[in-house]
Design an enzyme around this catalytic site. Sequence first.
Site, short mmCIF file in Angstrom:
data_model
loop_
_atom_site.label_atom_id
_atom_site.label_comp_id
_atom_site.label_asym_id
_atom_site.label_seq_id
_atom_site.Cartn_x
_atom_site.Cartn_y
_atom_site.Cartn_z
CG ASP A 199 -1.84 -1.15 1.31
OD1 ASP A 199 -2.23 -1.65 0.24
OD2 ASP A 199 -2.19 -1.57 2.42
CG ASP A 222 -2.86 -4.24 -1.97
OD1 ASP A 222 -3.94 -4.17 -2.59
OD2 ASP A 222 -2.74 -4.90 -0.92
CG ASP A 226 -5.96 -0.38 1.24
OD1 ASP A 226 -6.49 0.28 0.32
OD2 ASP A 226 -5.48 -1.52 1.08
NE ARG A 279 -10.64 -3.26 -4.07
CZ ARG A 279 -9.83 -4.14 -3.50
NH1 ARG A 279 -8.81 -3.71 -2.77
NH2 ARG A 279 -10.03 -5.43 -3.65
#
Length: 386
Positions: A199, A222, A226, A279
Amino acid sequence: MSPRSTPPPPPRPLPPEPPELSKFPEPPEPPKSPEAAKPRSAPGTGPRTALILTAVTLLISALIGPAVAGTGTARYADPVNAQIGFSTVNALGQNGTTGGAGGPTVTAATTAQFLDYIARPGPYVIQVTGRITLPTGSSDGMHNVTSDKTIIGVGANAALVGGGLNIGLPVSDSVTSPPANAVHNIIIRNIAFSGATDDMINVQMFSHHVWIDHNDFSNGDDGAVDIKRGSDYVTVSWNRFHDHDKTLLLSHDEDAGPQDIGRLRVTYHHNFFDASDQRHPRVRFANVVHVYNNYYRDNSYGIASTYDAGVLVENNYFYSVNNPGRVEFSGDLGRLVERGNILVDCNHAIETRGTVTEPRTYYSYSADPASAVPTIVPAGAGVGKI
């Protein structure tokens, strides 16, 4: 395909809303000025005409606010550099998010300096200059940030490449309520993140009061940002996301309910999703999520609300997005309420379901009209704008 091409009415302040919302009525048209109600006489050039013009100018300013410098687009919303949203809420013993305020200001120009400063206890304002490479090492390139830190780039060229920042304690599924030592009070601004092996920013394990603002995110392996495992009171604002796949994850797993239910309160506003894929965000369990004034351009999908998450989608602009908003996605259905959005060249409408708690229950804000978003957001989002 049924794009909406008719723009909304001229911008005006939104009316007060009740705490629980399922349908949002259109706000009333603004009242006409006294001058507009009177019969008009022939145009003149005397003092009375000047007074009328001044009054009209003041009325317009009151209704729509000043123009954004350099854009020519009227807006009445909160200032571009203001902190707005859940990160400002007084909760969990933290009155808003102040980062390293009150601590020393230091400058990091090397990897060693940067890793030293972010790991120190106590408040620090860490100014990042130039391009810093974050090593992969034994942590897959993720490096821990301790509480009470401001990490801010200097100018338009500050960058963190090759790794990412972890905001949170080590993962433990057995912890289901905020621990006393949860990481908190973090500000990250004006940094270009790219090339992370995991991330770029990961917020986890009940971390709270985090503001992620005016950054650039691209080419990570990734997630870009997040937020998971019981984290709370976060604002993600004025960032640009591009050349990236899995952009914003909010709750990491279908089994995360014990940590996430009643938490994960996040505001996403004025972000530019510039051909990032998916997302934006993908949400599970979250108590209240506020997604407003974001610009979506050429994405596979925008927002997904699942596992009874409550998401308000407000005054965003979606251009060439296959699925702007979904509740039938994967797993249990979520809740999603939409108002004031514009869809252009999108293949599906925004799916709605249930009710959502009004964000004004927690904080005040002023939303820009969706019609102004394609001008305002690219002009203000990303690095070098603060």
